[in-house]
Design a protein around this motif. Structure first.
Motif, PDB file in Angstrom:
ATOM      1  N   ALA A   9       0.848  -1.209   0.000  1.00 11.90           N
ATOM      2  CA  ALA A   9       0.000   0.000   0.000  1.00 11.90           C
ATOM      3  C   ALA A   9       0.875   1.248   0.000  1.00 11.90           C
ATOM      4  O   ALA A   9       0.586   2.236  -0.684  1.00 11.90           O
ATOM      5  N   ARG A  10       1.958   1.221   0.770  1.00 11.48           N
ATOM      6  CA  ARG A  10       2.865   2.372   0.801  1.00 11.48           C
ATOM      7  C   ARG A  10       3.489   2.602  -0.578  1.00 11.48           C
ATOM      8  O   ARG A  10       3.618   3.752  -1.018  1.00 11.48           O
ATOM      9  N   ARG A  12       2.174   1.800  -3.437  1.00 12.07           N
ATOM     10  CA  ARG A  12       1.115   2.334  -4.323  1.00 12.07           C
ATOM     11  C   ARG A  12       0.920   3.833  -4.088  1.00 12.07           C
ATOM     12  O   ARG A  12       0.806   4.628  -5.019  1.00 12.07           O
ATOM     13  N   GLN A  13       0.901   4.229  -2.817  1.00 14.99           N
ATOM     14  CA  GLN A  13       0.737   5.657  -2.486  1.00 14.99           C
ATOM     15  C   GLN A  13       1.884   6.472  -3.078  1.00 14.99           C
ATOM     16  O   GLN A  13       1.693   7.575  -3.578  1.00 14.99           O
ATOM     17  N   ALA A  16       1.601   6.962  -6.786  1.00 10.38           N
ATOM     18  CA  ALA A  16       0.574   7.957  -7.116  1.00 10.38           C
ATOM     19  C   ALA A  16       1.082   9.381  -6.889  1.00 10.38           C
ATOM     20  O   ALA A  16       0.519  10.340  -7.415  1.00 10.38           O
ATOM     21  N   ALA A  17       2.149   9.508  -6.101  1.00 14.52           N
ATOM     22  CA  ALA A  17       2.625  10.854  -5.734  1.00 14.52           C
ATOM     23  C   ALA A  17       3.797  11.336  -6.583  1.00 14.52           C
ATOM     24  O   ALA A  17       4.222  12.477  -6.445  1.00 14.52           O
ATOM     25  N   LEU A 163       4.409  10.793   3.185  1.00 11.00           N
ATOM     26  CA  LEU A 163       4.057   9.422   3.574  1.00 11.00           C
ATOM     27  C   LEU A 163       4.706   9.037   4.898  1.00 11.00           C
ATOM     28  O   LEU A 163       4.049   8.504   5.791  1.00 11.00           O
ATOM     29  N   THR A 168       0.852   4.591  10.052  1.00 11.21           N
ATOM     30  CA  THR A 168      -0.306   3.696  10.021  1.00 11.21           C
ATOM     31  C   THR A 168      -0.331   2.890  11.320  1.00 11.21           C
ATOM     32  O   THR A 168       0.634   2.884  12.097  1.00 11.21           O
TER      33      THR A 168
END
Ligand code: GLY
Ligand code: MN
Ligand code: MN
Length: 470
Positions: A9-10, A12-13, A16-17, A163, A168
């Motif tokens: 997930a990290r 993917r984030q 996207a950035a 991030l 999390t």
């Protein structure tokens, strides 16, 4: 340990950035004397943020164009298996980590050239100079780990920091584990304290506790009766009954997350009347600063609040004269509290400090040039998920309290004659210093002290010191 889904997930984030491919390096073995005798390997923190248990020499290419993440690993050789044990093959790593592909490390430069063509490829300088030089050669960047302004392109720094600065639940579980191990280390050191042993013996208890839990020190342990030396890494002093021990030590878990805790206690098990007074001033400042942590609060204001509480308390002890606001405005408080109230905490003990004030100071904010507050490492508005330390202290530092310029500048605000008594008390060894440090998570509703279980009330500490421990 954060799960593969967390790391995925990290990644993917991150994809996207970013709008250009990014090459990240884990770093490799760093020799401690001859080439084959190494320091323990520790991957770069940004790499650790995206990948579990990175191997030495690992590299990764993130390509936002097709959303791919390619991991590069050293080829598996018989000699490596012989000397260092077998490691999973590329196919197994690809499946376990969940990346697009795993490619032999030797192909890194050609792979990046072919996949990225003429597109700009960005990278981040890391502590390992060979890995940084290689990343520069492959990407054409000129990043430099030792120049915060040049560690990486500002857009890339911003993408990583956004991030890394928001923890999390899985990361918090690791930080709570680091805090629990750190509590055990501090309480064992308190329990094993006695007159006539050397500081090093207590360091052994601290770092042995970390090791027993599969952790390492997150930074070089500070354990000293010379607590006024802020980052004192020498451990050769003998403990005298009337000395104060300052322990600043934190565990780092196998996944790289840190704790950073300071406690101060009397060798003989009873705080002297002077130490009680100073301890209570520091504790009051720490508690006030912790209470101030909540979303939207400017960290510099937390620092200045701690300074005011310290100045007020020191005025009541006759060490300062005047109104707390004025003492802090002039910088007089820094004669006793010459550093900032804390910093970000995460995968680095001073989290992302390599990125410099671009990350630690909000846009438009500059470091103060006043002695003391100039050392404030952080000036962001706090937000949920951010983790900071709160660590005020009071120190009796000969180089400050006997400095002619300071004496002139703060004449009337600082009682230098009274401070001199603290420099010579304790059979001329001096008072030393007291710092109290906790790790504080900013939450939606305010804050949570991750290290609240480490004793810090005087009575609790006195009950523990010299009690033996297991
Ligand atoms: N352990 C270093 C610090 O507290 O900042
Ligand atoms: Mn700290
Ligand atoms: Mn610390």
């Amino acid at each position: 340990m954060p799960t593969p889904a967390h790391h995925k997930a990290r990644r993917r984030q991150f994809l996207a950035a970013i709008d250009t491919p990014v090459l990240l390096m884990a770093g490799g073995w760093i020799a401690r004397n001859y080439p084959a005798n190494w320091h323990p390997f520790r991957a770069d923190s940004t790499f650790l943020f995206f990948f579990p248990e990175p191997e030495p020499n690992a590299a990764a290419l993130f390509d936002p164009k097709d959303g791919s993440v390619t991991l590069f690993l050293d080829e598996r050789t018989q000699a490596d298996a012989l000397w260092h044990g077998p490691v999973p093959g590329f196919a197994d790593v690809k499946k376990a980590v969940g990346v697009t592909a795993v490619v032999a490390r030797g192909e890194l430069a050609a792979f990046v050239r072919k996949k990225c063509g003429k597109r700009t490829v960005r990278t981040i300088a890391i502590a390992d100079p060979r890995a940084t030089a290689e990343a520069n050669a492959i990407t054409g960047a000129e990043v430099d780990f030792h120049d915060a302004a040049r560690v990486a392109h500002p857009d890339l720094v911003a993408a990583v920091a956004a991030l890394r600065n928001h923890r999390t639940a899985e990361e918090l579980a690791e930080m709570r584990r680091a805090a629990a191990v750190t509590r055990e280390a501090h309480t064992l050191a308190m329990a094993r304290t006695r007159t006539g042993i050397y500081e090093q013996e207590l360091v052994g208890h601290v770092e042995g506790t970390f090791a027993r839990h599969g952790c390492v020190p997150a930074y070089n342990t500070i354990l000293s009766v010379r607590g006024e030396v802020l980052h004192n890494h020498a451990h050769g002093n003998l403990l005298h009954e009337t000395d104060l021990v300052l322990l600043d030590a934190g565990a780092e878990t196998a996944s790289g997350y840190c704790a950073d805790v300071t406690r101060t206690w009397p060798v003989g098990g009873r705080f002297s009347p002077e130490a009680c007074d100073v301890y209570d001033v520091v504790l009051a400042a720490e508690q006030a600063a912790i209470e101030a942590v909540r979303p939207g609060v400017r960290y510099r204001d937390v620092h200045l609040l701690a300074c005011r509480v310290l100045a007020d308390g020191l005025a009541q002890l006759g060490l300062m004269h005047g109104d707390a606001d004025e003492l802090v405005a002039s910088g007089a408080h820094a004669m006793f509290f010459p550093h900032g109230v804390g910093h970000l905490l995460g995968l680095d003990v001073h989290d992302m400090e390599a990125f410099g004030d671009r990350v630690a100071y909000a846009a438009g904010r500059k470091r103060s040039d006043q002695f003391g507050t100039a050392y404030l490492r952080l000036d962001l508005d706090l937000a949920p998920g951010m983790c900071v330390t709160i660590e005020p202290g009071v120190y009796f530092v000969p180089a400050i309290l006997r400095d002619a310029t300071f004496k002139k500048r703060f004449k009337g605000q600082v009682d230098f004659a009274r401070a001199e008594r603290y420099l010579t008390m304790n059979s001329l060894r001096g008072f030393g210093g007291i710092r109290i440090e906790d790790d504080v998570l900013c939450t939606d509703g305010g804050h949570e002290v991750l290290t609240a279980a480490v004793p810090k009330e005087r009575v609790a500490i006195e009950a523990l010191v010299g009690s033996g421990g297991s």
